[in-house]
Motif scaffolding. Structure first.
Motif, short mmCIF file in Angstrom:
data_model
loop_
_atom_site.label_atom_id
_atom_site.label_comp_id
_atom_site.label_asym_id
_atom_site.label_seq_id
_atom_site.Cartn_x
_atom_site.Cartn_y
_atom_site.Cartn_z
N GLY A 19 0.72 -1.23 -0.06
CA GLY A 19 -0.16 -0.13 0.12
C GLY A 19 0.83 1.46 0.06
O GLY A 19 0.58 2.15 -0.73
N LEU A 20 1.94 1.32 0.76
CA LEU A 20 2.77 2.47 0.68
C LEU A 20 3.43 2.63 -0.62
O LEU A 20 3.63 3.87 -1.10
CB LEU A 20 3.96 2.12 2.00
N SER A 21 3.96 1.51 -1.09
CA SER A 21 4.61 1.73 -2.40
C SER A 21 3.53 1.99 -3.48
O SER A 21 3.85 2.86 -4.41
CB SER A 21 4.93 0.40 -2.94
N ASN A 22 2.36 1.66 -3.49
CA ASN A 22 1.26 1.75 -4.31
C ASN A 22 0.76 3.39 -4.39
O ASN A 22 0.39 4.16 -5.28
CB ASN A 22 0.22 1.01 -4.23
N GLN A 23 1.07 3.70 -3.06
CA GLN A 23 0.46 5.33 -2.90
C GLN A 23 1.41 6.11 -3.48
O GLN A 23 1.16 7.26 -4.06
CB GLN A 23 0.42 5.42 -1.27
N LYS A 69 1.65 9.86 -10.40
CA LYS A 69 0.83 9.80 -11.44
C LYS A 69 0.01 11.08 -11.58
O LYS A 69 -0.03 11.91 -12.41
CB LYS A 69 0.10 8.69 -11.59
N GLU A 70 -0.53 11.13 -10.09
CA GLU A 70 -1.46 12.46 -10.20
C GLU A 70 -0.90 13.60 -10.19
O GLU A 70 -1.52 14.67 -10.78
CB GLU A 70 -2.55 12.15 -8.95
N GLU A 71 0.22 13.82 -9.58
CA GLU A 71 0.84 15.11 -9.63
C GLU A 71 1.52 15.45 -11.15
O GLU A 71 1.66 16.85 -11.47
CB GLU A 71 1.98 15.27 -8.32
N ASN A 72 2.10 14.28 -11.69
CA ASN A 72 2.50 14.78 -12.96
C ASN A 72 1.23 15.00 -14.00
O ASN A 72 1.38 15.98 -14.85
CB ASN A 72 2.97 13.35 -13.39
N LEU A 73 0.17 14.43 -13.63
CA LEU A 73 -1.01 14.79 -14.47
C LEU A 73 -1.39 16.41 -14.23
O LEU A 73 -1.67 16.98 -15.30
CB LEU A 73 -2.15 13.85 -14.14
N ASP A 96 11.92 3.70 -10.16
CA ASP A 96 11.11 3.34 -11.40
C ASP A 96 11.33 4.39 -12.55
O ASP A 96 11.34 5.59 -12.01
CB ASP A 96 9.69 2.85 -11.35
N CYS A 97 11.23 4.04 -13.83
CA CYS A 97 11.27 5.02 -14.93
C CYS A 97 9.99 4.99 -15.64
O CYS A 97 9.41 3.85 -15.86
CB CYS A 97 12.29 4.45 -15.99
N TYR A 98 9.33 6.30 -15.77
CA TYR A 98 8.10 6.28 -16.32
C TYR A 98 7.94 6.96 -17.80
O TYR A 98 8.76 7.78 -18.03
CB TYR A 98 7.29 7.27 -15.23
N ASP A 99 7.05 6.35 -18.38
CA ASP A 99 6.70 6.80 -19.72
C ASP A 99 5.25 7.33 -19.69
O ASP A 99 4.38 6.87 -19.52
CB ASP A 99 6.77 5.85 -21.06
N PHE A 100 5.15 8.78 -19.91
CA PHE A 100 3.92 9.49 -19.90
C PHE A 100 3.35 9.87 -21.45
O PHE A 100 4.12 10.47 -21.84
CB PHE A 100 3.94 10.69 -19.12
N ASP A 141 -9.52 18.72 -22.97
CA ASP A 141 -9.16 17.73 -21.72
C ASP A 141 -7.58 17.22 -22.08
O ASP A 141 -7.47 17.27 -23.22
CB ASP A 141 -10.24 16.84 -21.59
N LEU A 142 -6.92 16.91 -21.12
CA LEU A 142 -5.85 16.36 -21.04
C LEU A 142 -5.96 15.02 -20.36
O LEU A 142 -6.22 14.77 -19.19
CB LEU A 142 -4.63 17.30 -20.30
N GLU A 143 -5.64 13.81 -21.04
CA GLU A 143 -5.27 12.78 -20.54
C GLU A 143 -3.99 12.07 -20.52
O GLU A 143 -3.19 12.32 -21.21
CB GLU A 143 -6.03 11.61 -21.35
N ASN A 144 -3.50 11.40 -19.59
CA ASN A 144 -2.31 10.90 -19.29
C ASN A 144 -2.27 9.33 -19.02
O ASN A 144 -2.72 8.60 -18.22
CB ASN A 144 -1.75 11.58 -17.91
N ASP A 145 -1.59 8.61 -19.93
CA ASP A 145 -1.49 7.09 -19.87
C ASP A 145 -0.07 7.08 -19.57
O ASP A 145 0.86 7.41 -19.94
CB ASP A 145 -1.73 6.53 -21.46
N VAL A 146 0.38 6.05 -18.49
CA VAL A 146 1.41 5.93 -17.90
C VAL A 146 1.90 4.47 -18.16
O VAL A 146 1.14 3.36 -17.98
CB VAL A 146 1.37 6.13 -16.38
N ASP A 147 3.14 4.42 -18.27
CA ASP A 147 3.89 3.18 -18.69
C ASP A 147 5.13 3.01 -17.71
O ASP A 147 5.92 3.80 -17.93
CB ASP A 147 4.08 2.69 -19.94
N ILE A 148 5.23 1.97 -16.72
CA ILE A 148 6.32 1.94 -15.77
C ILE A 148 6.98 1.03 -16.23
O ILE A 148 6.96 -0.17 -16.77
CB ILE A 148 5.50 1.63 -14.34
N ASN A 149 8.73 1.23 -16.55
CA ASN A 149 9.55 0.38 -16.96
C ASN A 149 10.75 0.20 -15.64
O ASN A 149 10.89 1.36 -14.94
CB ASN A 149 10.17 0.93 -18.24
N GLU A 150 11.58 -0.82 -16.15
CA GLU A 150 12.61 -0.90 -15.32
C GLU A 150 13.95 0.08 -15.67
O GLU A 150 14.00 -0.06 -17.20
CB GLU A 150 13.23 -2.19 -15.25
N CYS A 151 14.42 0.66 -14.83
CA CYS A 151 15.55 1.63 -15.72
C CYS A 151 16.78 0.89 -16.06
O CYS A 151 17.02 -0.32 -15.49
CB CYS A 151 16.07 2.57 -14.42
#
Length: 574
Positions: A93-97, A103-107, A246-250, A268-278
């Motif tokens: 839960g802490l990691s997911n938070q 994600k939310e702050e980047n959006l 983690d490295c993110y692709d927005f 409107d602005l939408e943001n699709d996130v892809d998490i990758n290993e650095c």
């Protein structure tokens, strides 16, 4: 085939024995039970053996320990499992938070960077109304994207394809052909949708005029304009927790929606996130060892859940086998069928709940391992499995609370009231759906809380619980007197029907069930045929009579052996 013939022969013998026993007196008429019982000493021993086995099956872990000296492994395993699963859930839960926050702050950051004059909290009203404003907003997006390195305070970077930056995509969707003349009330349009996409390199051409000098929007036929680009970033929050980042692709998509053609183009602005290993990581104080320890801990949880799953499955199978023996006894010696409620007593619902929770936890732990090793990044699915599994594990604690008479009143009330509650909810649900459909079609155009079926259901459910009463009545737009009067009748009848009648009846069902269970506990009398059958056995758990013998299935084996001897005697006589 042999087993089928054996069972059929057994039933013939049982029927004959029961008919012979009907003339004998009832030696075990307890609490009003009736029916012929076995009269031979061997039959009495077998029935008493069955009675003890069933009584032992319904004992709590402490009583089973005193009865046979077996340690309560399932109880110990469940306590350990609750502890480690809770630790796993808190850690995840802490990691997911941290992931969700990033994600939310980047959006929000992208909205302030690329949407012109954007202000927080104006999502529903952010729109453009003039042609020049549309061009200005597109030009602003391209300019901001080209100047990203100079304006952002984050660690955002362009995506590269080899040694070159990837371009920004500008796509326009519009009807293929169309002649629209509202003044003459004439229309000639081709419903086929055409899409034109252009590539823009804002890093080299920072404005729309420089990049696309001949770009033109077909406003009368235009459905939407989509601007898409990809930005990369690294989440550094995990470094403070001694985890590898983690490295993110927005994938950012800005949509100018003109499908209504009302003169108001929503943006409107939408943001699709892809998490990758650095690819390359060098962080002092954080190493892959922490990840390996976490994976080992998840593997320990999987092994624990598999052990719990195996033990509970074995107990369920044992209960079903014991149910078969009891059913056979009732059919052989009492010539009556066992009720469905008595049959369900042998199927322990708590074990079923634990089996389901173990299955969900195992799946969630496997998904968590794939997330830790960067094979998958589906945090939402993993959260659902782990959260639901942990919820069922903690609900299973009520099973052990139910062993105490002063604490099991809630469990007994819920179990007894469940069938009536389900039937009541089905009937009330039909009325509820009728109000949902009626409110959606009539009040939807005039009230924002009735625009969709989902919002209608949420609004009505809030009204049932007494929430949001005044705003629901007040926000009805008085554009139509007839609809306004209908809304008053609709809301008053719904509130009166569900709060004063249906909700009161629902509480009455629970209250009556609670009173019935309480009276049964105070009286102490058995209320089912199974309880009457077990009430004959007065042996205490520490009496020593529950110790295992060589022949554990005494009643079932006795019946089978009697069928065999009966078949051999019939064969010799023939």
């Amino acid at each position: 085939m042999v087993e089928a013939n054996l069972v059929s022969a057994c039933e013939l013998v049982c029927v004959q024995q029961c008919s012979d026993m009907e003339e004998s007196s009832d030696l075990y008429d307890v609490y009003g039970t009736s029916g012929p019982l076995p009269r031979s000493e061997e039959d009495l021993d077998n029935v008493e053996c069955l009675r003890r086995k069933i009584k032992y099956f319904f004992m709590n872990p402490c009583e089973k320990y005193h009865a046979r000296g077996r340690k309560p492994w399932k109880l110990i395993l469940q306590i350990i499992k609750i502890a480690i699963i809770t630790i796993q859930l808190v850690s995840f839960g802490l990691s997911n938070q941290m992931v969700v926050t990033f994600k939310e702050e980047n959006l929000m950051t992208f909205k302030h960077l690329f949407l012109k004059n954007y202000v927080d909290g104006v999502k529903d009203t952010y729109a453009v109304y003039r042609q020049d404003d549309v061009y200005d907003h597109i030009d602003y997006i391209i300019e901001q994207y080209g100047r990203l390195h100079n304006i952002t305070v984050g660690n955002h970077e362009y995506q590269k394809d080899g040694a070159f930056y990837t371009p920004l995509s500008l796509c326009q969707e519009f009807y293929r052909n169309g002649n629209i003349y509202p003044g003459n009330e004439t229309l000639d349009i081709d419903a086929q949708v055409k899409t034109e996409c252009l590539k823009v390199y804002p890093m080299y051409h920072p404005s729309l005029q420089q990049a696309l000098s001949h770009f033109e929007l077909h406003f009368k036929r235009m459905l939407s304009v989509k601007i898409t680009f990809v930005l990369k970033a690294i989440n550094l929050q995990t470094v403070r927790h001694r985890e590898l980042p983690d490295c993110y692709d927005f994938t950012v998509t800005i949509i100018f929606n003109n499908q209504v053609h009302s003169g108001r183009i929503k943006v409107d602005l939408e943001n699709d996130v892809d998490i990758n290993e650095c690819r390359e990581l060098k962080v002092t104080g954080a190493s892959a060892r922490n990840i390996y320890l976490t994976v080992l801990f998840d593997c320990l949880i999987i092994i624990t859940c598999i052990a719990s799953f195996t033990l509970c499955t074995r107990s369920v199978i044992s209960g079903i086998q014991l149910q078969f023996e009891y059913t056979l006894y009732c059919r052989v010696y009492c010539s009556k069928m066992v009720s469905m409620s008595d049959k369900l007593e042998f199927v322990n619902g708590w074990y079923i709940l634990i089996i389901i929770s173990d299955t969900l936890t195992i799946i969630g732990s496997i998904l968590k391992i794939t997330i830790q090793t960067k094979v998958s990044t589906n945090y939402d699915v993993c959260s659902i499995f782990l959260g639901t599994g942990t919820m069922f594990v903690w609900i299973g604690v009520l099973r052990y609370m139910g062993f105490f008479r002063k604490y099991n009143i809630l469990i007994l009330t819920l179990r007894a009231a469940f069938p009536n509650v389900i039937r009541f909810i089905c009937c009330a649900g039909i009325i509820y759906l009728s109000y949902c459909f009626c409110g959606w079609i009539v009040l939807g155009p005039y009230h924002e809380k009735f625009r969709t079926l989902n919002t209608v259901s949420e609004c009505l459910f809030s009204l049932v619980n007494g929430d949001d009463m005044f705003p629901t009545f007040e926000n009805m737009k008085q554009k139509s007197s007839l609809v306004w009067i209908f809304s008053r009748v609709y809301l008053y009848t719904f509130v009166s029907l569900f709060i004063y009648m249906i909700l009161s009846l629902f509480i009455t069902i629970i209250t009556d069930t609670y009173d019935t269970i309480k009276q049964q506990q105070e009286s102490g009398l058995p209320t089912s045929e199974l309880q009457k059958f077990l009430s004959v056995c007065k042996d205490l758990p520490n009496s020593g009579v529950y110790r295992l013998h060589k022949n554990n299935r005494c009643f079932f084996n006795c019946c089978i052996s009697r069928c065999r001897s009966r078949r051999e005697r019939l064969t010799s006589e023939a």
